[in-house]
Motif scaffolding. Structure first.
Motif, PDB file in Angstrom:
ATOM      1  N   ALA A 184     -99.694  36.350 -73.834  1.00 43.39           N
ATOM      2  CA  ALA A 184    -100.342  35.515 -72.823  1.00 43.39           C
ATOM      3  C   ALA A 184     -99.418  35.298 -71.629  1.00 43.39           C
ATOM      4  CB  ALA A 184    -100.757  34.173 -73.433  1.00 43.39           C
ATOM      5  N   ASP A 185     -98.115  35.120 -71.914  1.00 43.21           N
ATOM      6  CA  ASP A 185     -97.140  34.977 -70.818  1.00 43.21           C
ATOM      7  C   ASP A 185     -97.101  36.251 -69.977  1.00 43.21           C
ATOM      8  OD1 ASP A 185     -96.341  32.437 -71.740  1.00 43.21           O
ATOM      9  OD2 ASP A 185     -94.798  33.303 -73.042  1.00 43.21           O
ATOM     10  N   ARG A 186     -97.106  37.375 -70.651  1.00 39.59           N
ATOM     11  CA  ARG A 186     -96.991  38.641 -69.921  1.00 39.59           C
ATOM     12  C   ARG A 186     -98.236  38.929 -69.094  1.00 39.59           C
ATOM     13  NH1 ARG A 186     -94.644  39.695 -74.943  1.00 39.59           N
ATOM     14  NH2 ARG A 186     -96.434  40.867 -75.763  1.00 39.59           N
ATOM     15  N   VAL A 187     -99.409  38.553 -69.599  1.00 44.55           N
ATOM     16  CA  VAL A 187    -100.630  38.733 -68.813  1.00 44.55           C
ATOM     17  C   VAL A 187    -100.590  37.835 -67.580  1.00 44.55           C
ATOM     18  CG1 VAL A 187    -103.136  38.389 -68.814  1.00 44.55           C
ATOM     19  CG2 VAL A 187    -102.031  39.479 -70.777  1.00 44.55           C
ATOM     20  N   ALA A 188    -100.101  36.603 -67.759  1.00 42.51           N
ATOM     21  CA  ALA A 188    -100.029  35.665 -66.630  1.00 42.51           C
ATOM     22  C   ALA A 188     -99.029  36.114 -65.581  1.00 42.51           C
ATOM     23  CB  ALA A 188     -99.673  34.266 -67.144  1.00 42.51           C
ATOM     24  N   ASN A 189     -97.986  36.831 -66.010  1.00 45.65           N
ATOM     25  CA  ASN A 189     -96.926  37.263 -65.085  1.00 45.65           C
ATOM     26  C   ASN A 189     -96.865  38.791 -65.013  1.00 45.65           C
ATOM     27  OD1 ASN A 189     -95.552  34.573 -64.456  1.00 45.65           O
ATOM     28  ND2 ASN A 189     -95.578  34.563 -66.692  1.00 45.65           N
ATOM     29  N   ARG A 190     -98.036  39.384 -65.031  1.00 43.26           N
ATOM     30  CA  ARG A 190     -98.165  40.839 -65.087  1.00 43.26           C
ATOM     31  C   ARG A 190     -97.398  41.533 -63.966  1.00 43.26           C
ATOM     32  NH1 ARG A 190    -102.435  44.147 -67.067  1.00 43.26           N
ATOM     33  NH2 ARG A 190    -103.704  42.273 -67.418  1.00 43.26           N
ATOM     34  N   ALA A 191     -97.592  41.109 -62.733  1.00 40.55           N
ATOM     35  CA  ALA A 191     -97.031  41.825 -61.581  1.00 40.55           C
ATOM     36  C   ALA A 191     -95.507  41.882 -61.639  1.00 40.55           C
ATOM     37  CB  ALA A 191     -97.491  41.173 -60.281  1.00 40.55           C
ATOM     38  N   GLU A 192     -94.876  40.745 -61.974  1.00 35.11           N
ATOM     39  CA  GLU A 192     -93.412  40.713 -62.025  1.00 35.11           C
ATOM     40  C   GLU A 192     -92.872  41.639 -63.113  1.00 35.11           C
ATOM     41  OE1 GLU A 192     -95.554  38.182 -61.982  1.00 35.11           O
ATOM     42  OE2 GLU A 192     -94.594  36.319 -61.314  1.00 35.11           O
ATOM     43  N   LEU A 193     -93.486  41.579 -64.297  1.00 35.49           N
ATOM     44  CA  LEU A 193     -93.016  42.395 -65.405  1.00 35.49           C
ATOM     45  C   LEU A 193     -93.234  43.885 -65.132  1.00 35.49           C
ATOM     46  CD1 LEU A 193     -91.888  42.787 -68.229  1.00 35.49           C
ATOM     47  CD2 LEU A 193     -94.170  42.344 -69.156  1.00 35.49           C
ATOM     48  N   GLU A 194     -94.410  44.238 -64.647  1.00 32.94           N
ATOM     49  CA  GLU A 194     -94.713  45.642 -64.409  1.00 32.94           C
ATOM     50  C   GLU A 194     -93.748  46.256 -63.400  1.00 32.94           C
ATOM     51  OE1 GLU A 194     -96.433  47.077 -66.419  1.00 32.94           O
ATOM     52  OE2 GLU A 194     -98.538  46.488 -66.542  1.00 32.94           O
ATOM     53  N   SER A 195     -93.391  45.501 -62.397  1.00 33.06           N
ATOM     54  CA  SER A 195     -92.454  46.004 -61.388  1.00 33.06           C
ATOM     55  C   SER A 195     -91.100  46.333 -62.010  1.00 33.06           C
ATOM     56  CB  SER A 195     -92.296  44.973 -60.271  1.00 33.06           C
ATOM     57  OG  SER A 195     -91.356  45.412 -59.319  1.00 33.06           O
ATOM     58  N   LEU A 196     -90.619  45.463 -62.878  1.00 34.37           N
ATOM     59  CA  LEU A 196     -89.331  45.678 -63.532  1.00 34.37           C
ATOM     60  C   LEU A 196     -89.378  46.873 -64.494  1.00 34.37           C
ATOM     61  CD1 LEU A 196     -88.525  41.918 -64.253  1.00 34.37           C
ATOM     62  CD2 LEU A 196     -87.347  43.401 -62.604  1.00 34.37           C
ATOM     63  N   LEU A 197     -90.464  47.001 -65.238  1.00 34.51           N
ATOM     64  CA  LEU A 197     -90.593  48.128 -66.163  1.00 34.51           C
ATOM     65  C   LEU A 197     -90.709  49.453 -65.414  1.00 34.51           C
ATOM     66  CD1 LEU A 197     -93.068  46.634 -68.824  1.00 34.51           C
ATOM     67  CD2 LEU A 197     -90.597  46.963 -69.053  1.00 34.51           C
ATOM     68  N   GLU A 198     -91.481  49.461 -64.347  1.00 32.72           N
ATOM     69  CA  GLU A 198     -91.642  50.692 -63.557  1.00 32.72           C
ATOM     70  C   GLU A 198     -90.295  51.166 -63.007  1.00 32.72           C
ATOM     71  OE1 GLU A 198     -94.470  50.500 -60.440  1.00 32.72           O
ATOM     72  OE2 GLU A 198     -96.190  50.173 -61.771  1.00 32.72           O
ATOM     73  N   GLU A 199     -89.522  50.239 -62.504  1.00 34.94           N
ATOM     74  CA  GLU A 199     -88.226  50.601 -61.920  1.00 34.94           C
ATOM     75  C   GLU A 199     -87.321  51.250 -62.957  1.00 34.94           C
ATOM     76  OE1 GLU A 199     -84.402  48.428 -59.706  1.00 34.94           O
ATOM     77  OE2 GLU A 199     -86.216  47.282 -60.175  1.00 34.94           O
ATOM     78  N   ARG A 200     -87.315  50.718 -64.179  1.00 31.50           N
ATOM     79  CA  ARG A 200     -86.437  51.242 -65.208  1.00 31.50           C
ATOM     80  C   ARG A 200     -86.957  52.565 -65.773  1.00 31.50           C
ATOM     81  NH1 ARG A 200     -81.794  52.592 -66.786  1.00 31.50           N
ATOM     82  NH2 ARG A 200     -81.280  52.283 -68.997  1.00 31.50           N
TER      83      ARG A 200
END
Length: 421
Positions: free
Chosen positions: A301-317
């Motif tokens: 639920a946290d990750r869905v709420a903060n999807r944009a921030e997390l996805e950006s970090l994962l994409e970069e790595r």
């Protein structure tokens, strides 16, 4: 070795005691009856004199040099995907003599499948009410675009249309951005037709089970529109429960993060984390342990709420990894992942080969036709592959003689009058 067609293949399998009269064409109906045929049922495919339309839905055709369906044996590949294990019989039942032949066949059949417009068979005396009097045990399945009732019942319905009206195209495709509007997108195969076929086959088997208890057949009203609405699954529930209107999200999942395709050095990789452990394992593989413990992303639920921030970090790595290396690392860590294969890559995949998902078949006239296997594996009564997708009318004369006991002179007269071919 290819499975060779015989003049009348012997059936085996859990449905080998059943006979299906298949008055359907295109995809949803033939998909239904191929499922029954693969499980052993005898399927008599009744075609018009010109044949199922999909015999001409190409290229490609069976003969490589063919540019159209005018060359002998040049049925389209489309036709072969859903007409294995069937006997083709050409009958023009718009003529009284032809309709009578179908009624006689229905008298001893267990199942009839048709996908004509609502009421379209009544004028020939081939509707359920008429045939139920001839054979009270008949399970009669009507497949239409919108069903036998309701304000849209008289409308024609094709898969593409139903994908749009049934909501699927509103949630498929790239998300809307400031630079680009979301464009409705259908799936790459006629998935509504296929799922309707699966629902129809399941319903038919349920009706057969009921008949064993009651001795009576019944009518099944199966529509593409209803099936598409049912297949909205979690997206439908998201609206019904939460009143949230789902929108196109590209490869993102509305309820899970991370769960999408990510760009890597040499292509894309799908990562599908279904729980918090898998997410933390992903972070460990990416050497982002702190990200796995970040309070913003601890639960789904946290990750869905903060999807944009997390996805950006994962994409970069992930952009630093070659596809095969990251897939290998994630598999070792137990994180669901995989490549995006082309169709040729699918059929070259060692898992597909190991599961014997391609069944080569040889038609009686020598044409070799590769087909895709029935996907479920039975321990005791497996699907079987008795005959390749048939030539147009390959069993017409034999069926008239063997099943209806017509003499040769009668058959010749029916041919001359254009009732059969």
């Amino acid at each position: 070795m290819p499975v060779s067609s015989e003049s009348k293949p012997s059936a085996s399998g859990p449905l080998s005691h059943l006979t299906v009269l298949d008055l359907s064409r295109i995809l949803a109906g033939p998909w239904t009856t191929q499922i029954l045929a693969d499980l052993g049922a005898r399927v008599i495919k009744v075609e018009s004199i010109s044949g199922d339309d999909t015999r001409r839905w190409g290229p490609p055709f069976l003969t490589r040099e063919a540019e159209d369906a005018s060359i002998e044996g040049s049925d389209a590949a489309y036709f072969t995907c859903c007409n294995r294990n069937k006997e083709s019989v050409c009958v023009d039942f718009s003529k009284p003599e032809g309709a009578e032949l179908i009624r006689k066949l229905a008298g001893s059949a267990d199942i009839l499948v048709e996908n004509f417009k609502v009421g379209g068979l009544k004028k020939y005396g081939l509707d359920y009410a008429s045939l139920q009097k001839v054979n009270p045990r008949l399970v009669y399945c009507s497949i239409t675009g919108f069903g036998q009732t309701g304000p849209y019942a008289s409308r024609a319905g094709y898969d593409f249309l139903i994908q749009g009206m049934g909501g699927l195209m509103s949630i498929t495709g790239h998300p809307e951005t400031e630079e680009r509007r979301a464009e409705p997108l259908k799936t790459g195969v006629a998935i509504t037709d296929e799922f309707t076929g699966m629902y129809a086959a399941t319903s038919i088997l349920a009706a057969i089970a009921s008949r064993e208890q009651t001795g009576e057949g019944q009518h099944i009203d199966c529509s593409l529109f209803d099936c598409q609405v049912a297949m909205l699954a979690n997206q439908g529930s998201n609206w019904l429960v939460g009143k949230r209107t789902p929108k196109p999200m590209g490869n993102n999942h509305p309820n899970l993060v991370p769960y999408r395709a990510y760009p890597v050095q040499d292509g894309h990789v799908i990562i599908a984390c279904g729980n918090d452990r898998q997410y933390r394992s992903l972070c460990d593989v990416l050497e982002l342990k702190a990200l796995g413990e970040d309070p913003r992303f601890l639960t789904n639920a946290d990750r869905v709420a903060n999807r944009a921030e997390l996805e950006s970090l994962l994409e970069e790595r992930l952009a630093h990894f070659p596809r095969e290396r990251i897939i290998n690392l994630l598999e070792i860590a137990g994180v669901p992942c995989g490549p995006i294969n082309t169709i040729p890559e699918v059929f070259e995949d060692p898992q597909v080969i190991a599961r014997e998902m391609v069944v080569p078949m040889k038609r009686a006239d020598g044409f070799e036709i590769p087909t895709v296997a029935f996907p479920a594996k039975f321990s005791g009564t497996p699907a079987n592959y008795r005959s390749a997708p048939p030539r147009l009318g390959d069993r017409t004369h034999a069926l008239l003689a063997e099943d209806l006991a017509l003499d040769q002179a009668t058959i010749e007269n029916l041919v001359k009058s254009g009732v059969v071919a």
